[in-house]
Design a protein around this motif. Structure first.
Motif, mmCIF file in Angstrom:
data_model
loop_
_atom_site.group_PDB
_atom_site.id
_atom_site.type_symbol
_atom_site.label_atom_id
_atom_site.label_comp_id
_atom_site.label_asym_id
_atom_site.label_seq_id
_atom_site.Cartn_x
_atom_site.Cartn_y
_atom_site.Cartn_z
ATOM 1 N N ALA A 24 57.211 78.736 112.269
ATOM 2 C CA ALA A 24 56.313 79.026 113.396
ATOM 3 C C ALA A 24 56.169 77.814 114.304
ATOM 4 O O ALA A 24 56.123 77.959 115.533
ATOM 5 N N GLY A 25 56.107 76.632 113.720
ATOM 6 C CA GLY A 25 56.007 75.419 114.537
ATOM 7 C C GLY A 25 57.214 75.228 115.430
ATOM 8 O O GLY A 25 57.093 74.872 116.605
ATOM 9 N N ALA A 26 58.398 75.471 114.879
ATOM 10 C CA ALA A 26 59.626 75.357 115.672
ATOM 11 C C ALA A 26 59.656 76.423 116.765
ATOM 12 O O ALA A 26 60.019 76.137 117.913
ATOM 13 N N ALA A 31 59.041 78.030 122.524
ATOM 14 C CA ALA A 31 58.372 78.896 123.491
ATOM 15 C C ALA A 31 57.504 78.100 124.474
ATOM 16 O O ALA A 31 57.012 78.671 125.446
ATOM 17 N N SER A 32 57.336 76.812 124.224
ATOM 18 C CA SER A 32 56.455 76.000 125.064
ATOM 19 C C SER A 32 57.201 75.420 126.264
ATOM 20 O O SER A 32 58.430 75.395 126.305
ATOM 21 N N GLU A 33 56.422 74.918 127.209
ATOM 22 C CA GLU A 33 57.020 74.271 128.378
ATOM 23 C C GLU A 33 57.702 72.961 128.010
ATOM 24 O O GLU A 33 58.607 72.515 128.713
ATOM 25 N N GLU A 34 57.291 72.338 126.901
ATOM 26 C CA GLU A 34 57.905 71.080 126.482
ATOM 27 C C GLU A 34 59.395 71.229 126.169
ATOM 28 O O GLU A 34 60.144 70.263 126.209
ATOM 29 N N SER A 35 59.834 72.432 125.842
ATOM 30 C CA SER A 35 61.251 72.639 125.533
ATOM 31 C C SER A 35 62.029 73.131 126.757
ATOM 32 O O SER A 35 63.182 73.527 126.630
ATOM 33 N N GLY A 36 61.414 73.071 127.916
ATOM 34 C CA GLY A 36 62.008 73.623 129.125
ATOM 35 C C GLY A 36 63.347 73.039 129.532
ATOM 36 O O GLY A 36 64.125 73.691 130.228
#
Length: 53
Positions: A24-26, A31-36
């Motif tokens: 879930a953490g991964a 899904a977050s903007e940090e991985s954009g």
């Protein structure tokens, strides 16, 4: 069985089985903007266990 679990744990560098929270953490990160800016990656959530790939 407990013997099988211990055998599997011995093959994992972090020494423990993964949990749903680990995955879930991964997923939350992806899904977050940090991985954009992340593209075309394979994310292994496996405690460092070698899978032969």
């Amino acid at each position: 069985s407990e013997d099988i679990q211990e055998s599997i744990k011995a093959q994992i560098p972090l020494g423990s089985l993964g949990s749903p929270e680990d995955v879930a953490g991964a997923a939350a990160y992806l899904a977050s903007e940090e991985s954009g800016y992340m593209t075309g990656q394979i994310l292994h959530v496996n405690g460092g266990m070698y899978m032969g790939n």
